[in-house]
Design an enzyme around this catalytic site. Structure first.
Site, PDB file in Angstrom:
ATOM      1  N   CYS A  56      37.854  20.565  25.360  1.00 38.83           N
ATOM      2  CA  CYS A  56      37.213  20.127  24.118  1.00 38.83           C
ATOM      3  C   CYS A  56      36.226  19.008  24.439  1.00 38.83           C
ATOM      4  CB  CYS A  56      38.262  19.616  23.144  1.00 38.83           C
ATOM      5  SG  CYS A  56      39.457  20.860  22.607  1.00 38.83           S
ATOM      6  N   GLU A  58      36.101  16.034  23.297  1.00 31.54           N
ATOM      7  CA  GLU A  58      36.759  14.742  23.500  1.00 31.54           C
ATOM      8  C   GLU A  58      37.242  14.584  24.940  1.00 31.54           C
ATOM      9  OE1 GLU A  58      37.908  15.975  19.208  1.00 31.54           O
ATOM     10  OE2 GLU A  58      37.485  16.961  21.105  1.00 31.54           O
ATOM     11  N   ARG A  84      28.546  21.318  10.744  1.00 30.24           N
ATOM     12  CA  ARG A  84      29.929  21.410  10.257  1.00 30.24           C
ATOM     13  C   ARG A  84      30.540  20.041   9.993  1.00 30.24           C
ATOM     14  NH1 ARG A  84      33.307  24.214  14.255  1.00 30.24           N
ATOM     15  NH2 ARG A  84      31.664  23.775  15.760  1.00 30.24           N
ATOM     16  N   CYS A  93      44.114  17.250  22.380  1.00 31.66           N
ATOM     17  CA  CYS A  93      43.241  16.084  22.504  1.00 31.66           C
ATOM     18  C   CYS A  93      43.920  14.826  21.973  1.00 31.66           C
ATOM     19  CB  CYS A  93      41.922  16.316  21.779  1.00 31.66           C
ATOM     20  SG  CYS A  93      40.848  17.470  22.646  1.00 31.66           S
ATOM     21  N   TYR A 127      55.284  11.474  21.963  1.00 33.74           N
ATOM     22  CA  TYR A 127      55.691  11.245  23.346  1.00 33.74           C
ATOM     23  C   TYR A 127      54.577  10.435  23.998  1.00 33.74           C
ATOM     24  CZ  TYR A 127      56.622  12.295  28.254  1.00 33.74           C
ATOM     25  OH  TYR A 127      56.875  12.203  29.594  1.00 33.74           O
ATOM     26  N   TRP A 129      53.343   9.220  27.444  1.00 35.03           N
ATOM     27  CA  TRP A 129      53.548   9.535  28.857  1.00 35.03           C
ATOM     28  C   TRP A 129      53.889   8.290  29.668  1.00 35.03           C
ATOM     29  CZ3 TRP A 129      50.717   8.477  33.392  1.00 35.03           C
ATOM     30  CH2 TRP A 129      51.078   9.255  34.496  1.00 35.03           C
TER      31      TRP A 129
END
Length: 137
Positions: A56, A58, A84, A93, A127, A129
């Site tokens: 993506c 990002e 859009r 992401c 979560y 990491w």
């Protein structure tokens, strides 16, 4: 959950919209992202669509920012091609942005209702990491 809104960086939205309008062509590049680096610079990128799950906008932006020496990002926004408007980050992401930049702010909403939220508001009870890594002592 308490959601705190922040100032909307309209210059960032305009930068992403400009890249979406001028650089997104065809099916391979349909989204643009812009982020404000910790030093105030604006970094932009486009997605690299591929049927295998290409990154993506990002995620491409994270690499582009690092290539320019911008390792801290303050705010990010994604804008779709063909006018859009602002598009919120997908789940993948959101997780990656949280892991790289836990204090990141994300611009979401329609043109008349843009707002800036913390990445943790977009991915509550997530979560993290870094919280699950063993110390390298």
């Amino acid at each position: 959950m308490t959601t705190q809104t922040h100032h909307v960086d309209h210059e960032l939205v305009r930068a992403a919209a400009h890249v979406a309008r001028t650089r997104c062509r065809g099916d391979n590049h349909t989204m643009a992202a812009a982020a404000r680096a910790g030093d105030g610079r604006i970094v932009t990128a486009v997605n690299a669509y591929h049927f295998t799950g290409g990154p993506c906008a990002e995620l491409v932006l994270i690499g582009a920012a690092a290539a320019q020496g911008a390792y801290e990002l303050d705010t990010i926004v994604a804008v779709g091609d063909r006018d859009r408007g602002v598009v919120p980050p997908c789940g993948r992401c959101r997780q990656v942005l949280l892991d790289y930049f836990p204090a990141l702010k994300v611009i979401v909403g329609a043109d008349d209702g843009l707002r800036t939220l913390s990445i943790t508001d977009l991915l509550p009870k997530s979560y993290v990491w870094a919280d699950h890594q063993l110390d390298a002592d």
